[in-house]
Design a protein around this motif. Structure first.
Motif, PDB file in Angstrom:
ATOM      1  N   GLN A 199      -7.578   4.167   9.939  1.00 50.10           N
ATOM      2  CA  GLN A 199      -7.668   5.568  10.347  1.00 50.10           C
ATOM      3  C   GLN A 199      -6.989   6.489   9.955  1.00 50.10           C
ATOM      4  OE1 GLN A 199      -7.299   5.159  14.457  1.00 50.10           O
ATOM      5  NE2 GLN A 199      -9.053   3.746  14.867  1.00 50.10           N
ATOM      6  N   PHE A 200      -5.595   6.407   9.273  1.00 48.63           N
ATOM      7  CA  PHE A 200      -4.710   7.386   8.800  1.00 48.63           C
ATOM      8  C   PHE A 200      -5.073   7.400   7.401  1.00 48.63           C
ATOM      9  CE2 PHE A 200      -2.311   5.281  12.261  1.00 48.63           C
ATOM     10  CZ  PHE A 200      -1.849   6.239  12.739  1.00 48.63           C
ATOM     11  N   LYS A 201      -5.624   8.815   7.282  1.00 45.37           N
ATOM     12  CA  LYS A 201      -6.237   9.167   5.954  1.00 45.37           C
ATOM     13  C   LYS A 201      -4.990   9.734   5.212  1.00 45.37           C
ATOM     14  CE  LYS A 201     -10.364   7.828   6.791  1.00 45.37           C
ATOM     15  NZ  LYS A 201     -10.848   6.757   6.236  1.00 45.37           N
ATOM     16  N   THR A 202      -4.140   8.972   4.612  1.00 49.76           N
ATOM     17  CA  THR A 202      -3.100   9.345   3.651  1.00 49.76           C
ATOM     18  C   THR A 202      -2.614   7.923   2.732  1.00 49.76           C
ATOM     19  OG1 THR A 202      -0.500   9.695   3.678  1.00 49.76           O
ATOM     20  CG2 THR A 202      -1.478   8.585   5.726  1.00 49.76           C
ATOM     21  N   PRO A 203      -2.234   8.497   1.567  1.00 47.04           N
ATOM     22  CA  PRO A 203      -1.820   7.334   0.799  1.00 47.04           C
ATOM     23  C   PRO A 203      -0.608   6.952   1.157  1.00 47.04           C
ATOM     24  CG  PRO A 203      -1.482   9.673  -0.387  1.00 47.04           C
ATOM     25  CD  PRO A 203      -2.272   9.696   0.758  1.00 47.04           C
ATOM     26  N   ASP A 204       0.206   7.443   2.147  1.00 44.66           N
ATOM     27  CA  ASP A 204       1.514   6.722   2.696  1.00 44.66           C
ATOM     28  C   ASP A 204       1.239   5.645   3.420  1.00 44.66           C
ATOM     29  OD1 ASP A 204       3.041   8.712   1.189  1.00 44.66           O
ATOM     30  OD2 ASP A 204       2.921  10.278   2.975  1.00 44.66           O
ATOM     31  N   VAL A 205      -0.118   5.191   3.886  1.00 47.45           N
ATOM     32  CA  VAL A 205      -0.123   3.985   4.601  1.00 47.45           C
ATOM     33  C   VAL A 205      -1.091   3.291   3.735  1.00 47.45           C
ATOM     34  CG1 VAL A 205      -1.257   3.111   6.750  1.00 47.45           C
ATOM     35  CG2 VAL A 205      -0.024   5.490   6.869  1.00 47.45           C
ATOM     36  N   ILE A 206      -0.290   2.020   3.693  1.00 47.17           N
ATOM     37  CA  ILE A 206      -0.857   0.781   2.557  1.00 47.17           C
ATOM     38  C   ILE A 206      -1.380  -0.158   3.472  1.00 47.17           C
ATOM     39  CG2 ILE A 206      -0.500  -0.774   0.711  1.00 47.17           C
ATOM     40  CD1 ILE A 206       1.088   1.385  -0.764  1.00 47.17           C
ATOM     41  N   VAL A 207      -2.454  -0.965   3.238  1.00 51.95           N
ATOM     42  CA  VAL A 207      -3.010  -1.953   4.352  1.00 51.95           C
ATOM     43  C   VAL A 207      -2.868  -3.277   3.510  1.00 51.95           C
ATOM     44  CG1 VAL A 207      -4.538  -2.902   5.875  1.00 51.95           C
ATOM     45  CG2 VAL A 207      -4.082  -0.414   5.832  1.00 51.95           C
ATOM     46  N   VAL A 208      -2.283  -4.331   3.812  1.00 54.60           N
ATOM     47  CA  VAL A 208      -2.354  -5.470   3.103  1.00 54.60           C
ATOM     48  C   VAL A 208      -2.963  -6.467   4.127  1.00 54.60           C
ATOM     49  CG1 VAL A 208      -0.997  -7.328   1.770  1.00 54.60           C
ATOM     50  CG2 VAL A 208      -0.342  -4.867   1.579  1.00 54.60           C
ATOM     51  N   ASP A 209      -4.160  -7.156   3.688  1.00 60.46           N
ATOM     52  CA  ASP A 209      -4.662  -8.138   4.712  1.00 60.46           C
ATOM     53  C   ASP A 209      -4.113  -9.682   4.169  1.00 60.46           C
ATOM     54  OD1 ASP A 209      -5.967  -9.626   6.456  1.00 60.46           O
ATOM     55  OD2 ASP A 209      -8.218  -9.067   5.655  1.00 60.46           O
ATOM     56  N   LEU A 210      -2.863  -9.965   4.339  1.00 64.78           N
ATOM     57  CA  LEU A 210      -2.155 -11.007   3.862  1.00 64.78           C
ATOM     58  C   LEU A 210      -3.177 -12.142   4.607  1.00 64.78           C
ATOM     59  CD1 LEU A 210       0.063 -12.367   2.259  1.00 64.78           C
ATOM     60  CD2 LEU A 210       1.471 -12.217   4.258  1.00 64.78           C
ATOM     61  N   PHE A 211      -3.290 -12.080   5.888  1.00 67.55           N
ATOM     62  CA  PHE A 211      -3.996 -13.057   6.679  1.00 67.55           C
ATOM     63  C   PHE A 211      -5.404 -13.556   5.972  1.00 67.55           C
ATOM     64  CE2 PHE A 211      -7.072 -14.606   9.804  1.00 67.55           C
ATOM     65  CZ  PHE A 211      -6.444 -15.319  10.709  1.00 67.55           C
ATOM     66  N   ASN A 212      -6.233 -13.002   5.697  1.00 64.75           N
ATOM     67  CA  ASN A 212      -7.567 -13.362   4.985  1.00 64.75           C
ATOM     68  C   ASN A 212      -7.228 -13.835   3.261  1.00 64.75           C
ATOM     69  OD1 ASN A 212      -9.531 -13.069   7.266  1.00 64.75           O
ATOM     70  ND2 ASN A 212      -8.687 -11.175   7.195  1.00 64.75           N
ATOM     71  N   GLN A 213      -6.143 -12.833   2.846  1.00 61.67           N
ATOM     72  CA  GLN A 213      -5.929 -13.195   1.651  1.00 61.67           C
ATOM     73  C   GLN A 213      -5.483 -14.599   1.225  1.00 61.67           C
ATOM     74  OE1 GLN A 213      -2.959 -10.879  -0.003  1.00 61.67           O
ATOM     75  NE2 GLN A 213      -3.539 -11.289  -2.305  1.00 61.67           N
ATOM     76  N   MET A 214      -4.764 -14.984   2.121  1.00 63.34           N
ATOM     77  CA  MET A 214      -3.979 -16.396   2.033  1.00 63.34           C
ATOM     78  C   MET A 214      -4.966 -17.372   2.437  1.00 63.34           C
ATOM     79  SD  MET A 214      -0.249 -17.435   3.505  1.00 63.34           S
ATOM     80  CE  MET A 214       0.437 -19.501   3.732  1.00 63.34           C
ATOM     81  N   LYS A 215      -5.833 -17.117   3.432  1.00 55.82           N
ATOM     82  CA  LYS A 215      -6.760 -18.293   3.803  1.00 55.82           C
ATOM     83  C   LYS A 215      -7.848 -18.368   2.234  1.00 55.82           C
ATOM     84  CE  LYS A 215      -7.688 -18.025   8.661  1.00 55.82           C
ATOM     85  NZ  LYS A 215      -9.006 -18.117   9.551  1.00 55.82           N
TER      86      LYS A 215
END
Length: 264
Positions: A199-215
């Protein structure tokens, strides 16, 4: 990162942080090799925002602060301090950016329990990067209302941005429970956390979905979660090592210049 750039980006965030944009978890089909940054790490403003956030080595190591529960704290990692510590050690080793990682994760805590301590940690550490990486299982066991969980995560991101820190929201590495009795509830809470962060529209917030990536990584390599689990709730040393390596890969090109960190 220059102060005037931070002020400009933060002002842009203030004008848009009220906008709610429900975005599903990022990801593509697993490949035969470990996923790289564009697959696992995505900012809500990737297409219009310059990366990496830190392009040149500063005079002093960048201070990064982690918050989470027992898994983020590094439980059952016998040699490396946990996946967050391992990831930032790998980034430092690869260069050219060096990090001082300070882990404020607390065993048994979720974001609602951390709320009272978090502002003090921000004032004490003065981080340039805040890594928010909550395991979901404590909140599932404690029946924390989803709305309270989401509000607490949103508040953590807001406070970090207000303190002029970049934010990385990292979903937890999967454990035995992720494939068992908590499979549905944990997957849903992971999706909720990703939605709140995006929801935060800024490049200062990076989202890493490690949960599904590792799966996806385990499925692509025909591996069982038991190889990487100390128990149903915690990775073992090998699990922390894999999660840390994947996270370091994800942050190449987004947080720091692209390189090739090695498993620690």
């Amino acid at each position: 990162m220059a102060k005037n750039m931070r002020r400009h980006r933060f002002a842009a965030w203030l004008g848009t942080c009220a906008v709610v944009c429900a975005v599903s978890a990022c990801g593509t089909n697993a490949a035969d090799s470990a996923p790289t940054a564009p697959e696992g790490a995505q900012s809500a403003a990737r297409q219009t925002s310059p990366y990496p956030l830190f392009s040149h080595p500063p005079a002093q190591p960048i201070v990064a602060m982690g918050v989470g529960g027992s898994v983020a704290h590094g439980w059952d990692d016998q040699t490396g301090g946990g996946y967050l510590v391992r990831a930032f050690q790998a980034l430092t080793k690869a260069g050219p950016i060096s990090f001082q990682f300070i882990n404020k994760s607390i065993e048994g805590y979720g974001p609602t329990q951390m709320a009272a301590k978090y502002p003090e940690f921000l004032r004490e550490v003065h981080p340039q990067v805040v890594v928010i990486s909550w395991g979901m299982l404590d909140d599932i066991a404690n029946k924390t209302p989803i709305s309270a969980f989401e509000q607490a995560v949103q508040s953590e991101v807001q406070q970090a941005l207000a303190a002029h820190a970049d934010v990385i929201v990292v979903t937890p590495p999967p454990t035995g429970a992720s494939y068992g009795h908590d499979q549905t509830s944990e997957s849903q809470l992971v999706a909720d956390e990703i939605r709140v962060a995006k929801q935060f529209k800024t490049p200062d917030v990076i989202v890493v979905d490690l949960f599904n990536q590792m799966k996806r990584y385990l499925a692509a390599h025909h591996q069982s979660i038991q190889m990487y689990s100390a128990d149903d709730w915690h990775p073992n040393t090998q699990g922390h090592a894999l999660a840390g390596w994947l996270l370091a890969q994800d942050l190449q090109g987004t947080l720091v210049p692209a390189s090739s960190p090695k498993p620690s």
